[in-house]
Enzyme design. Structure first.
Site, mmCIF file in Angstrom:
data_model
loop_
_atom_site.group_PDB
_atom_site.id
_atom_site.type_symbol
_atom_site.label_atom_id
_atom_site.label_comp_id
_atom_site.label_asym_id
_atom_site.label_seq_id
_atom_site.Cartn_x
_atom_site.Cartn_y
_atom_site.Cartn_z
ATOM 1 N N LYS A 1 -31.247 -28.095 44.605
ATOM 2 C CA LYS A 1 -31.269 -28.929 45.807
ATOM 3 C C LYS A 1 -30.064 -29.864 45.844
ATOM 4 O O LYS A 1 -29.461 -30.096 46.899
ATOM 5 C CB LYS A 1 -32.576 -29.716 45.866
ATOM 6 N N GLN B 1 -39.952 -34.654 43.184
ATOM 7 C CA GLN B 1 -40.200 -33.313 42.669
ATOM 8 C C GLN B 1 -41.563 -33.236 41.979
ATOM 9 O O GLN B 1 -41.860 -34.014 41.087
ATOM 10 C CB GLN B 1 -39.093 -32.916 41.676
ATOM 11 N N ASP C 1 -39.822 -33.572 52.654
ATOM 12 C CA ASP C 1 -40.753 -32.527 52.227
ATOM 13 C C ASP C 1 -41.898 -32.361 53.215
ATOM 14 O O ASP C 1 -42.654 -31.394 53.148
ATOM 15 C CB ASP C 1 -41.327 -32.863 50.839
#
Length: 295
Positions: A54, A98, A121
Site C-alpha cells: 500500500k 492494518q 477502508d
C-alpha cells in the site's frame, strides 16, 4: 463454452493510472498531494507485506506515503493516541489501520476511532451506516473493487440473482449492500446456510469470501454464471499445485469449465483492493480541500 478469465491486474492498472493523473492535477491545484497514513501494530509478516504494498502503491501515484508502526506490545491508549493525531493532521487525507491487530487490542473499537472522512477502508460505523442507507460515503475497498470488475466485464446486475458467500463486515455485508444498490436480488450465505450448493447454483453472479481453500466446486455454479473469488489462502506449493501456494475459495480449474466468467487467484480481486484504496484516498483529499471530482 468459452469462459472469460477476468484480469483484475489490468483493470487495477487502468484505475491506478487514472488516479495518478488526477493526483497530479489535484496537487497542482491545491499545492499539496494527498497523504495516506498506514498504521501497523506488531510484526505480523503478512500484514507487513500488505502495508508495504500500500505504501509503494501510494507513492507510485504521487501520494505521500506515511508509514506509522507500533510494537506488538503497544497499549490500546498508544494506538488510540496515534489515530487521534492522524485524524487531526491536515497532511493526512486517509488513515488505514492494518488488521488483524495483536490479540490484546480490539480492532473494531480502534477502527471506529478513525475520522469517517479519512476512513479510506470504509469500515467505520458512520460509513457502514451511510452505505446501508444508500447515501454517499467511503465504500470498503474490496467490495468496491468487485463491483468495478463486474462493471468492466459488462455484467448487468439489475434484476440478476446475486449470491454472496460470507457475511463479514469487511466483504460480505458491504458487498450485499452494493449489489442491492445496483438493483440485484441478493442472497447472503454463511456457515448456517442449508444446502449451500443449491443456493449458490441459482446465482447469476456468485461472490465468494469465506476463507476456505477451493471450497466452491463446479456443483455450486450455474452454467454461465459470473464468479468472483475474494479468497486468498496460502498452502504449500505442493498442496496448491503452483509455485506461490496461493489459492482462492473457488476451485478455479473445475469452475472454469462451467462459469461464464471467473476471477483467478492471484490476479483477480486482489489488485483491485489497493486500486480502490488509492481512489478512496484521493476522494478523501478532495472532500477535505473542497475540490470537485474531475470527469
Amino acid at each position: 463454452m468459452s469462459t472469460t478469465v477476468i484480469d483484475g491486474k489490468a483493470v487495477a492498472a487502468r484505475i491506478r493510472a487514472q488516479v495518478a493523473e488526477e493526483v497530479e492535477a489535484f496537487t497542482s491545484e491545491t499545492g499539496r498531494s494527498p497523504g495516506l497514513a498506514t498504521v501497523l501494530v506488531g510484526d505480523d509478516p503478512g500484514s507487513a507485506v500488505y502495508v508495504s504494498n500500500k505504501q509503494r502503491a501510494s507513492a507510485e501515484v504521487g501520494m505521500r506515503a506515511i508509514d506509522e508502526r507500533l510494537p506488538a506490545e503497544a497499549s490500546f491508549e498508544e494506538v488510540s493516541v496515534l489515530l487521534a493525531r492522524l485524524n487531526d493532521d491536515p497532511d493526512v487525507s486517509g488513515v488505514l489501520l492494518q488488521l488483524p491487530l495483536p490479540e490484546h487490542l480490539d480492532g473494531e473499537v480502534l477502527s471506529a476511532m478513525i475520522d469517517h472522512a479519512k476512513d479510506v477502508d470504509g469500515l467505520t460505523p458512520v460509513n457502514a451506516g451511510l452505505l446501508s442507507q444508500g447515501r454517499p460515503g467511503m465504500r470498503p475497498c474490496t467490495p468496491a473493487g468487485v463491483l468495478e470488475l463486474l462493471e468492466d466485464t459488462g455484467v448487468v446486475l439489475e434484476g440478476s440473482e446475486s449470491v454472496v458467500v460470507g457475511r463479514s463486515n469487511l466483504v460480505g455485508k458491504p458487498m450485499a449492500q452494493l449489489l442491492l444498490a445496483e438493483n440485484a436480488t441478493v442472497t447472503v450465505c454463511h456457515s448456517r446456510t442449508r444446502d449451500l450448493a443449491t443456493v449458490c447454483a441459482r446465482a447469476d453472479v456468485l461472490i465468494v469470501a469465506i476463507g476456505r481453500p477451493r471450497m466452491i466446486t463446479r456443483d455450486y455454479v450455474k452454467p454461465g454464471a459470473v464468479v468472483l473469488d475474494v479468497g486468498m489462502n496460502r498452502l504449500t506449493p505442493a498442496e496448491a499445485g503452483n509455485k506461490s501456494g496461493l489459492v482462492g475459495d473457488v476451485d478455479f480449474d473445475a469452475v472454469l469449465e462451467v462459469a461464464g466468467a471467473i476471477t483467478p487467484v492471484p490476479g483477480g480481486v486482489g489488485p483491485m483492493t489497493v486500486a480502490m484504496l488509492l481512489r478512496n484516498t484521493l476522494a478523501a483529499a478532495r472532500t477535505r480541500e473542497g475540490v470537485g471530482v474531475r470527469g
